[in-house]
Design a protein around this motif. Structure first.
Motif, short mmCIF file in Angstrom:
data_model
loop_
_atom_site.label_atom_id
_atom_site.label_comp_id
_atom_site.label_asym_id
_atom_site.label_seq_id
_atom_site.Cartn_x
_atom_site.Cartn_y
_atom_site.Cartn_z
N SER B 152 0.87 -1.18 0.00
CA SER B 152 0.00 0.00 0.00
C SER B 152 0.90 1.22 0.00
N SER B 153 0.61 2.17 -0.84
CA SER B 153 1.56 3.28 -1.00
C SER B 153 1.66 4.14 0.26
N THR B 196 -0.36 -1.02 -4.99
CA THR B 196 0.76 -0.83 -5.91
C THR B 196 1.51 -2.15 -6.12
N ILE B 197 1.85 -2.41 -7.38
CA ILE B 197 2.68 -3.57 -7.73
C ILE B 197 3.89 -3.02 -8.50
N LEU B 225 6.02 7.14 -7.55
CA LEU B 225 4.57 6.92 -7.50
C LEU B 225 3.80 8.24 -7.55
N SER B 226 4.34 9.28 -6.91
CA SER B 226 3.69 10.60 -6.97
C SER B 226 3.56 11.07 -8.41
N PHE B 227 4.63 10.88 -9.16
CA PHE B 227 4.63 11.32 -10.56
C PHE B 227 3.64 10.50 -11.37
N ILE B 228 3.72 9.19 -11.19
CA ILE B 228 2.88 8.29 -11.99
C ILE B 228 1.39 8.55 -11.73
N TRP B 261 5.07 -1.00 -13.46
CA TRP B 261 4.29 -0.56 -12.30
C TRP B 261 2.79 -0.72 -12.57
N ALA B 262 2.06 -0.92 -11.50
CA ALA B 262 0.59 -0.90 -11.56
C ALA B 262 0.11 -0.29 -10.26
N MET B 263 -0.74 0.72 -10.35
CA MET B 263 -1.26 1.42 -9.15
C MET B 263 -2.76 1.60 -9.28
#
Lengths: 223, 264
Positions: B152-153, B196-197, B225-228, B261-263
């Motif tokens: 979890s992010s 998140t993966i 992750l922030s950017f994505i 990545w996958a979110m």
């Protein structure tokens, strides 16, 4: 979009692997004079070469053993990352306890592997460099030579044996499955430049890759 | 807890500095997709440097694994380890046959002379780290090195990690092309909520994971992750590619680098 990047990201290697490397150096009386001077100058070159190479500086881990005195083996440099390596000054006096030194090198390699494993640090197959101008002066060296070859066969270590022109290559051959190399004159500097480049390549070896060593420009394989 | 939010996903494979300098193609490859049931599947394969056709191997294996998992039956227990294992074994076996049919020969160059010899499966040596995930949980599928992690992010420490396995030294690993590869196939199911993966080849794992690969490295993963989260897939992939190609990365690794990545 070609300039687009992830802002504020830290790009450091947190799990940097290590290549443990032991130098077993001849500090016997016969090295006195020009040979020991050339060897010590070579070690300073090694220090600079390793530090100038970003990858080697981070990944190569060195320990230096000196054989000499009354068949004594001295740890002149304890395990240190190349970035912190300071070239020791090797003194020349006494005898050449090659078996004892190689036995200690094998032991230190296994201890270092255990320490790296405990620290969750991945590592490459370690190297031992044996550099001499002579031959063993103790009686039971053959037993250790056998252990060295077995350690190589068991994939525990790679051993490089290097001798000056006066070295006994028939004996050196017994310490390694690789052919010993005869140093041209006193080309210790060239040898250590090569060593630095080779450890750098080996420390970057990716999975299942053969380590491509630099061509040797400092010696030859005696026939 | 269930959460049907859609996955945001993407991935890049970047040629390593050493391969760029030697004009060798990127030997990493990835594949990824998401089905209408919101199940994400991704795979990262790292071709061996010593294998002449591993750039084809990594691509075909990654695609085969994604194809094998994306139609996971909705009415089946999820994640079911035995089902995943048998599907992967079948997919890899078919991919091996396909590779030998499509690339029957290897070109050899000795000096100025060129010759050919029949290819063998060893010419396609490749590792595999893959994931399947939906709101019910997921599983990692792993042979060799690379890392898969789910978390979890808002709490990187409470993560699931499928760690690299290389059998001893850093220059060794296991491949899906070895005769005993099934012995090294690891399936790691997880049932906890993860938003998140991340899947990565060994060229990225040193930067994206903490020492010992115990959890994602906050200073890498949080900015990523922030950017994505705030951008579209195309822009994300360009930014990650540019970032992994930066000169400073050379200090960490000269190797090829893949990150998927996958979110949600």
């Amino acid at each position: 979009m070609s300039e687009l990047e992830i802002p504020d990201i830290q790009l450091t290697d947190n799990t940097s692997q290590r290549l443990p490397c032991v130098l077993v150096l001849d500090g016997s009386g016969s090295m006195d004079g020009k040979p020991i001077k050339a060897l010590n100058e070579g070690l300073k070159v090694l220090e600079q070469e390793l530090k100038n190479d970003d990858t080697a500086a981070q990944r190569v881990r060195l320990s230096v053993l000196r054989m000499g005195d009354d068949d004594e083996v001295e740890v002149v440099t304890d395990w240190t990352d190349a970035v912190d390596f300071e070239a020791p000054t090797i003194e020349a006096n006494g005898r050449t306890p090659m078996g004892k030194a190689m036995s200690m090198a094998l032991e230190r390699i296994e201890d270092q592997k255990e320490a790296l494993r405990e620290n969750s640090t991945p590592y490459n197959r370690p190297w031992i460099f044996l550099i001499t101008d002579g031959e063993p002066t103790e009686y039971d060296w053959e037993e250790t030579a056998q252990e060295c070859r077995e350690a190589e066969n068991d994939n525990k270590v790679t051993i490089f044996a290097i001798g000056t022109e006066e070295a006994n290559f028939d004996i050196l051959e017994k310490f390694s499955s690789l052919k010993p190399v005869k140093l041209d004159g006193l080309k210790f500097k060239e040898l250590f430049v090569w060593l630095s480049k080779s450890t750098s390549s080996a420390s970057q070896a990716a999975q299942d890759s053969e380590v491509q060593l630099e061509a040797v420009d400092w010696g030859s394989v005696p026939t | 807890m269930t959460d049907k939010k859609n996955w945001i996903y993407g991935g890049v494979s970047v040629t390593g500095f050493s391969h760029e300098e030697e004009n060798i193609p990127c030997q990493d490859a990835h594949a990824l997709t998401c089905n209408k049931n919101n199940t994400f599947v991704g795979a990262v394969c790292d071709g061996a440097g010593s294998a002449r056709l591993s750039h084809f191997g990594s691509k075909v294996f990654a695609e085969a694994v994604v194809d094998a998992l994306i139609n996971y039956p909705e009415d089946r227990i999820f994640p079911e380890e035995a089902y995943i294992r048998s599907n992967i074994i079948s997919a890899i076996s078919s991919a091996q046959e396909k590779l030998l049919l499509e690339y029957p020969e290897v070109e050899l160059t000795t000096g100025e002379n060129k010759s050919r010899r029949p290819s063998t499966i060893r010419d396609f040596h490749s590792t595999l780290v893959a994931a399947i995930a939906n709101e019910r949980g997921g599983a990692f599928i792993h042979v060799g090195d690379g890392v898969g992690t789910a978390f979890s992010s808002n709490n990187l420490m409470a993560c699931v990690v499928s760690k690299p396995a290389n059998g001893g030294y850093a220059e060794q690993t296991y491949f899906v092309t070895e005769s005993n590869w099934e012995e090294h196939l690891r399936i790691k199911p997880f049932y906890q909520y993860c938003d998140t993966i991340l899947l990565m080849s060994d060229g990225v794992q040193g930067m994206a994971m903490s020492k010992g690969h115990n959890h994602p490295f906050e200073k890498f993963v949080s900015p990523l992750l922030s950017f994505i989260r705030d951008n579209e897939r195309e822009k994300n992939e360009v930014a990650v590619r540019n970032t992994l190609s930066k000169e400073i990365v050379r200090r960490s690794t000269p190797d090829d680098k893949t990150l998927v990545w996958a979110m949600r």
